[in-house]
Design a protein around this motif. Structure first.
Motif, short mmCIF file in Angstrom:
data_model
loop_
_atom_site.label_atom_id
_atom_site.label_comp_id
_atom_site.label_asym_id
_atom_site.label_seq_id
_atom_site.Cartn_x
_atom_site.Cartn_y
_atom_site.Cartn_z
N THR A 172 48.94 38.27 41.22
CA THR A 172 48.89 39.59 40.60
C THR A 172 48.68 40.66 41.67
OG1 THR A 172 47.96 38.66 38.59
CG2 THR A 172 47.68 41.02 38.91
N ARG A 173 47.78 40.40 42.61
CA ARG A 173 47.53 41.37 43.68
C ARG A 173 48.71 41.46 44.63
NH1 ARG A 173 42.26 41.02 46.73
NH2 ARG A 173 43.16 42.92 47.51
N PHE A 219 45.32 35.30 40.19
CA PHE A 219 44.71 36.53 40.70
C PHE A 219 45.41 36.98 41.98
CE2 PHE A 219 41.41 38.44 43.46
CZ PHE A 219 41.08 39.55 42.69
N CYS A 253 44.69 41.49 35.12
CA CYS A 253 43.88 40.79 36.11
C CYS A 253 43.12 39.67 35.44
CB CYS A 253 42.91 41.78 36.75
SG CYS A 253 41.94 41.05 38.05
N ARG A 256 54.07 49.07 38.47
CA ARG A 256 53.34 48.05 39.21
C ARG A 256 53.56 46.70 38.57
NH1 ARG A 256 47.75 50.91 39.26
NH2 ARG A 256 47.23 48.89 38.50
N GLY A 292 47.27 45.19 42.07
CA GLY A 292 45.90 45.47 42.43
C GLY A 292 45.67 46.74 43.18
N GLY A 293 46.68 47.48 43.52
CA GLY A 293 46.48 48.66 44.32
C GLY A 293 47.57 49.67 44.14
#
Length: 166
Positions: free
Chosen positions: A136-137, A133, A162, A152, A142-143
């Motif tokens: 990934t962010r 997690f 996710c 991304r 994540g954004g």
């Protein structure tokens, strides 16, 4: 003459449809390949796990992180103002640049300390999912970054899914 024109339009239309079909097929195939490669091993984090992780950070620390982010933005603005006042002379902004780097370094250390504490409090089977997690962010999944959501994810293949289950 009309027959040749209509035949040309028909051939062009068929070629265009084939091209669109191939493009759509290629995108679907690529998404399946990315999904197969980027699956999380082990149990995924549930929404309850994510809430518990969020609750591990006291409200004061959240406020401190928000203030630190604002300080970084303010300092970045100061650096840009100094560069604008002295174009071509980066040495004039050097002290402010060092302050900006120190602020960012402090924020990163605080975040990594928090991640370490959370990792220590998670059960062994949830650590791998939490690590995935975070990766990934950290890789932009994540954004919205500089590319506003395009391209991304880490490396090629776009965003990774996710690892949070509903």
């Amino acid at each position: 003459m009309k027959r040749i024109l209509f035949t040309g339009i028909l051939v062009f239309s068929l070629a265009l449809n084939v091209a669109v079909g191939v493009t759509v097929g290629w995108h679907i195939w690529r998404q399946r390949a990315v999904a197969a490669v980027s699956t999380v091993t082990g149990p995924a984090l549930t929404q309850q796990d994510v809430r518990q992780i969020g609750d591990m950070m006291p409200q004061q620390r959240r406020q401190w992180m928000m203030q630190a982010r604002q300080q970084v933005l303010d300092k970045k603005s100061q650096v840009l103002d100094q560069i604008a006042r002295n174009p071509g002379d980066l040495k004039a902004a050097e002290p402010t640049i060092r302050e900006l780097l120190d602020l960012r370094n402090n924020m990163e250390r605080q975040a990594l300390t928090r991640i370490s504490l959370i990792m220590g409090s998670l059960p062994e089977e949830k650590r791998a999912a939490f690590l995935e997690f975070l990766k990934t962010r950290a890789c932009g999944g994540g954004g919205m970054g500089w590319d506003r959501g395009r391209n991304r994810g880490c490396g090629r293949g776009g965003p990774r899914p996710c690892p949070v289950e509903n």
